[in-house]
Each structure stands twice: as structure tokens, then as C-alpha cells.
Scaffold this motif. Sequence first.
Motif, PDB file in Angstrom:
ATOM      1  N   TYR A 233      36.128  20.364  -5.062  1.00  0.00           N
ATOM      2  CA  TYR A 233      36.375  20.133  -6.478  1.00  0.00           C
ATOM      3  C   TYR A 233      35.332  20.863  -7.325  1.00  0.00           C
ATOM      4  O   TYR A 233      34.127  20.791  -7.046  1.00  0.00           O
ATOM      5  CB  TYR A 233      36.313  18.641  -6.802  1.00  0.00           C
ATOM      6  CG  TYR A 233      37.583  17.875  -6.544  1.00  0.00           C
ATOM      7  CD1 TYR A 233      38.825  18.500  -6.623  1.00  0.00           C
ATOM      8  CD2 TYR A 233      37.557  16.521  -6.239  1.00  0.00           C
ATOM      9  CE1 TYR A 233      39.997  17.792  -6.401  1.00  0.00           C
ATOM     10  CE2 TYR A 233      38.722  15.807  -6.020  1.00  0.00           C
ATOM     11  CZ  TYR A 233      39.937  16.444  -6.101  1.00  0.00           C
ATOM     12  OH  TYR A 233      41.098  15.740  -5.883  1.00  0.00           O
ATOM     13  N   ASP A 234      35.810  21.549  -8.341  1.00  0.00           N
ATOM     14  CA  ASP A 234      34.956  22.228  -9.312  1.00  0.00           C
ATOM     15  C   ASP A 234      34.964  21.387 -10.589  1.00  0.00           C
ATOM     16  O   ASP A 234      35.977  21.312 -11.287  1.00  0.00           O
ATOM     17  CB  ASP A 234      35.498  23.639  -9.564  1.00  0.00           C
ATOM     18  CG  ASP A 234      34.641  24.439 -10.538  1.00  0.00           C
ATOM     19  OD1 ASP A 234      33.831  23.830 -11.271  1.00  0.00           O
ATOM     20  OD2 ASP A 234      34.790  25.674 -10.590  1.00  0.00           O
ATOM     21  N   LEU A 240      24.495  18.314 -17.930  1.00  0.00           N
ATOM     22  CA  LEU A 240      23.839  18.404 -16.619  1.00  0.00           C
ATOM     23  C   LEU A 240      22.348  18.168 -16.809  1.00  0.00           C
ATOM     24  O   LEU A 240      21.649  18.987 -17.408  1.00  0.00           O
ATOM     25  CB  LEU A 240      24.070  19.768 -15.973  1.00  0.00           C
ATOM     26  CG  LEU A 240      23.429  19.967 -14.597  1.00  0.00           C
ATOM     27  CD1 LEU A 240      24.181  19.183 -13.527  1.00  0.00           C
ATOM     28  CD2 LEU A 240      23.390  21.448 -14.213  1.00  0.00           C
ATOM     29  N   SER A 241      21.857  17.036 -16.311  1.00  0.00           N
ATOM     30  CA  SER A 241      20.431  16.736 -16.422  1.00  0.00           C
ATOM     31  C   SER A 241      19.647  17.339 -15.268  1.00  0.00           C
ATOM     32  O   SER A 241      18.508  17.791 -15.439  1.00  0.00           O
ATOM     33  CB  SER A 241      20.211  15.218 -16.471  1.00  0.00           C
ATOM     34  OG  SER A 241      20.795  14.591 -15.337  1.00  0.00           O
ATOM     35  N   GLU A 242      20.266  17.385 -14.093  1.00  0.00           N
ATOM     36  CA  GLU A 242      19.691  17.994 -12.894  1.00  0.00           C
ATOM     37  C   GLU A 242      20.805  18.109 -11.865  1.00  0.00           C
ATOM     38  O   GLU A 242      21.857  17.476 -12.014  1.00  0.00           O
ATOM     39  CB  GLU A 242      18.541  17.143 -12.349  1.00  0.00           C
ATOM     40  CG  GLU A 242      18.976  15.749 -11.927  1.00  0.00           C
ATOM     41  CD  GLU A 242      17.825  14.925 -11.382  1.00  0.00           C
ATOM     42  OE1 GLU A 242      16.836  15.529 -10.935  1.00  0.00           O
ATOM     43  OE2 GLU A 242      17.930  13.686 -11.397  1.00  0.00           O
ATOM     44  N   PRO A 243      20.643  18.936 -10.820  1.00  0.00           N
ATOM     45  CA  PRO A 243      21.688  19.027  -9.790  1.00  0.00           C
ATOM     46  C   PRO A 243      21.990  17.656  -9.203  1.00  0.00           C
ATOM     47  O   PRO A 243      21.090  16.891  -8.860  1.00  0.00           O
ATOM     48  CB  PRO A 243      21.058  19.957  -8.742  1.00  0.00           C
ATOM     49  CG  PRO A 243      20.118  20.808  -9.527  1.00  0.00           C
ATOM     50  CD  PRO A 243      19.552  19.900 -10.578  1.00  0.00           C
ATOM     51  N   VAL A 294      25.560  24.170  -8.076  1.00  0.00           N
ATOM     52  CA  VAL A 294      25.787  24.288  -9.514  1.00  0.00           C
ATOM     53  C   VAL A 294      25.868  25.761  -9.887  1.00  0.00           C
ATOM     54  O   VAL A 294      25.074  26.580  -9.399  1.00  0.00           O
ATOM     55  CB  VAL A 294      24.655  23.613 -10.318  1.00  0.00           C
ATOM     56  CG1 VAL A 294      24.851  23.835 -11.822  1.00  0.00           C
ATOM     57  CG2 VAL A 294      24.575  22.130 -10.004  1.00  0.00           C
ATOM     58  N   TYR A 295      26.815  26.098 -10.725  1.00  0.00           N
ATOM     59  CA  TYR A 295      26.877  27.438 -11.303  1.00  0.00           C
ATOM     60  C   TYR A 295      27.154  27.323 -12.791  1.00  0.00           C
ATOM     61  O   TYR A 295      27.535  26.254 -13.291  1.00  0.00           O
ATOM     62  CB  TYR A 295      27.936  28.298 -10.604  1.00  0.00           C
ATOM     63  CG  TYR A 295      29.376  27.992 -10.952  1.00  0.00           C
ATOM     64  CD1 TYR A 295      30.031  28.675 -11.982  1.00  0.00           C
ATOM     65  CD2 TYR A 295      30.099  27.027 -10.241  1.00  0.00           C
ATOM     66  CE1 TYR A 295      31.358  28.404 -12.296  1.00  0.00           C
ATOM     67  CE2 TYR A 295      31.422  26.747 -10.549  1.00  0.00           C
ATOM     68  CZ  TYR A 295      32.047  27.436 -11.580  1.00  0.00           C
ATOM     69  OH  TYR A 295      33.357  27.165 -11.896  1.00  0.00           O
ATOM     70  N   GLU A 303      29.632  21.862 -11.419  1.00  0.00           N
ATOM     71  CA  GLU A 303      29.127  21.380 -10.136  1.00  0.00           C
ATOM     72  C   GLU A 303      30.292  21.343  -9.154  1.00  0.00           C
ATOM     73  O   GLU A 303      31.346  20.762  -9.453  1.00  0.00           O
ATOM     74  CB  GLU A 303      28.512  19.995 -10.301  1.00  0.00           C
ATOM     75  CG  GLU A 303      27.641  19.583  -9.118  1.00  0.00           C
ATOM     76  CD  GLU A 303      26.755  18.395  -9.479  1.00  0.00           C
ATOM     77  OE1 GLU A 303      25.578  18.624  -9.823  1.00  0.00           O
ATOM     78  OE2 GLU A 303      27.248  17.252  -9.410  1.00  0.00           O
ATOM     79  N   VAL A 304      30.113  21.969  -8.007  1.00  0.00           N
ATOM     80  CA  VAL A 304      31.166  22.073  -6.996  1.00  0.00           C
ATOM     81  C   VAL A 304      30.791  21.215  -5.787  1.00  0.00           C
ATOM     82  O   VAL A 304      29.739  21.421  -5.175  1.00  0.00           O
ATOM     83  CB  VAL A 304      31.379  23.542  -6.553  1.00  0.00           C
ATOM     84  CG1 VAL A 304      32.460  23.619  -5.470  1.00  0.00           C
ATOM     85  CG2 VAL A 304      31.749  24.410  -7.747  1.00  0.00           C
ATOM     86  N   TRP A 305      31.638  20.252  -5.480  1.00  0.00           N
ATOM     87  CA  TRP A 305      31.479  19.415  -4.291  1.00  0.00           C
ATOM     88  C   TRP A 305      32.554  19.808  -3.284  1.00  0.00           C
ATOM     89  O   TRP A 305      33.706  19.995  -3.653  1.00  0.00           O
ATOM     90  CB  TRP A 305      31.629  17.938  -4.647  1.00  0.00           C
ATOM     91  CG  TRP A 305      30.447  17.393  -5.406  1.00  0.00           C
ATOM     92  CD1 TRP A 305      30.198  17.530  -6.731  1.00  0.00           C
ATOM     93  CD2 TRP A 305      29.365  16.638  -4.862  1.00  0.00           C
ATOM     94  NE1 TRP A 305      29.025  16.895  -7.071  1.00  0.00           N
ATOM     95  CE2 TRP A 305      28.492  16.330  -5.938  1.00  0.00           C
ATOM     96  CE3 TRP A 305      29.045  16.170  -3.589  1.00  0.00           C
ATOM     97  CZ2 TRP A 305      27.323  15.586  -5.762  1.00  0.00           C
ATOM     98  CZ3 TRP A 305      27.890  15.431  -3.418  1.00  0.00           C
ATOM     99  CH2 TRP A 305      27.032  15.146  -4.492  1.00  0.00           C
TER     100      TRP A 305
END
Length: 363
Positions: A233-234, A240-243, A294-295, A303-305
Motif C-alpha cells: 500500500y502506498d 509526516l512527523s517521522e518514518p 518513505v518517499y 509511506e509504502v508498507w
Amino acid sequence: MAVLALEIRLGSTIPSIGFCPCSSLKLCNQLPENHQYQVEAVVFDNTGPEWKHYDWSKITTIVVTRDHPSELLCHAHANGVRVVWKADVQLKILADLSQQSNWINQNVNLINDLFLDGVHLDIMGHVSHVHELLKFVAQVKDIFRQRIPGSQVSVSIPWTPVCPDGKCYDYASMAQSCDFLYVKAHDIRSDVRDECFAKANAPYDETLSGLSEYIRLGVDSKKLILGLLWYGYDYPCDHLSEPGRCKLKVFPFESVSCSSPVVEQVEYKQIMQMLPRSITGRYWDDNYKSPYFVYKDKDVYHEVWYDDPESLSLKSSIVKKLKLGGIGAWFGNSLNYSANPTAAMQTEDMWNALCPIRLKWRT
């Protein structure tokens, strides 16, 4: 390349193929009932030429979901692999005996004409006609076995038992009425019921607990196939506070506090091309036992999981832990089968992750 492009609808006329597309007539014979493997390895195919490069030593059943080349059938049968048709079951037919009869007859004729080895039932929507569903599955198996001896009948079910109002479906009876239940251990986090953050698609603990719950309800573990995903999932981040802390836009839906319709499903081969261009590289979440990265696209962080060989190998080990009937992958086409050495290694590792305990399930 000959392509079998058939779509089945109630009331439609099913065209007959009428000839064997293989070089040998033997390859058009459905595999017999006694053709069994100790562990099933079920791979869904989403059409295309990628099947030529699958690791056929690790497959026992191919589920075709769309138009498929006739050569796939010939190649599969030559390798002792069943090919079954994925058939969507609309809820409306469960309440109408005549529609059920039409549906079964049309699918039997279609599968027989295509020289396939059975049918995989995908129930479309939430079933309220529970008893009708159980009868329907049993009827499908009985009629298929009568008309196509040795044919395989299987059913897709959710990652965990669906228990509206605390009442679970009788999955134990359903398992007895078919060859196996394919547990779709993916899209577990598609609707977030707690914090509205990007999270793993199929966390290890939830995968294990969902399968364990089926067994607790009386389902024979040998009738359960663990279905894994080869996509991720993208998530576009609202902030975004942090990865690992990708806050999503809130889209409440029914009882779900955070449903994100903007998430994009990404195949593993695309993910491997995106990863080198990420701003974080691969991160690992030990709670979910899943990788992510993260990109940034223009001014938006994503964030891609996803799942990779490490996370998939952990989940594959559940097959032995719970003594399941097998494992599966959705879709075989999602890997990169190019001649690029890096891609070839990534693809080989994904196939190996289906059976990390030994090189192949088949003996």
C-alpha cells in the motif's frame, strides 16, 4: 498465442472451445482425484505472459482470474499443476434456487470446455444467507465431482472469521463441503479502526491470530490455505512527523474511524523500483514484522508498507506451526521476471519465501 477470453454471466450462452489447444491430448485431461500433494501451493494469475517464468516446482494449483493463454493450461498440466477458474458468486443467487442451478451448470460447462481442473469460489460481499451459502458450496462440489471427476472446489474467506453480532459463520461445515478454504491474509489494515496512521497491510500477529481463530472454531487446519500478498500500500501522508508516523486524512465510514480511499495498491515489482529512490531506505517495524519506506512526490510525503522475503518467510512458517493445508500468493504476475540480475534475485527470493523451511513443498 491463443487466448481464452470468456466471461460468464447468468443467462449468457457459453461458447465451447471444442478442441484441445495442447500438443498432446493427454495435457487436456483434467488431473485425477488421486493427484495430490502433501502441501498445497496456490498461485493466482492475473493474465499476461509472466506465467512462463513462474517457479513451477513450488506450485500445485494455478487460479486463473481473467483471460488466460491456452498455453498456460498445457504447461501447467505438463508440470502436474491444476488450473482452476476463479468464479465470483453474487449474493443474489444464494436466495434463488433457479439462479443457483443456472450458475453451477454454466460454470461446469465452461470449465469442462476449457479443460480446467475445478473452480475457486469468491463470495462477493457480506453474506446474510449463511445456511444457503453452506448448501450452495456443498452442491457445487457434488455437481462438479459428478460431471468432472477429480475436480477441485475451494472458497476464499476473510483473514479472520466474520462474526456479526457475535455469531460466526459455520466455517467448519463449509470446510467439509469443499477441498480447502483460502484465507485471504491481506488487506487486514485497509480500514483503520484506531489511530489514523499508515500501517502494515498484513501484520504477522493478526495473520497468526486469524488462522488460529478458524481452528478454534473447529475448522480442520489441513483445510486452511494461508493466502499471502505480493503487493503493498502506498499511503499519501497528510502529515509526516517521522518514518512510521504517517498521519492520514480522516475519511470516516460506517463504524470505521479512518477509511482512506486515496491509498494506492502497488505491486512488488513496482515497490522494488521505488525503494532505491526513497528518502529513508528500507525500515523494519518489529511490532508488525513488516518493512516500509518513505518517499516524497512533489510536496507530499508517501509511506509504502509492503511484504518482502523476510516478512513473508515469517508468515510462511505459520504453515508448519499450525499444520495448515498449504500456502498461496496473490498474484504471481506481481514480480519482476526480466533478465536484470537484481530483479531476478529479488524474484527468486520471493518464490523461496513461500516455502522457507525447504526448497519446495512438492516432493
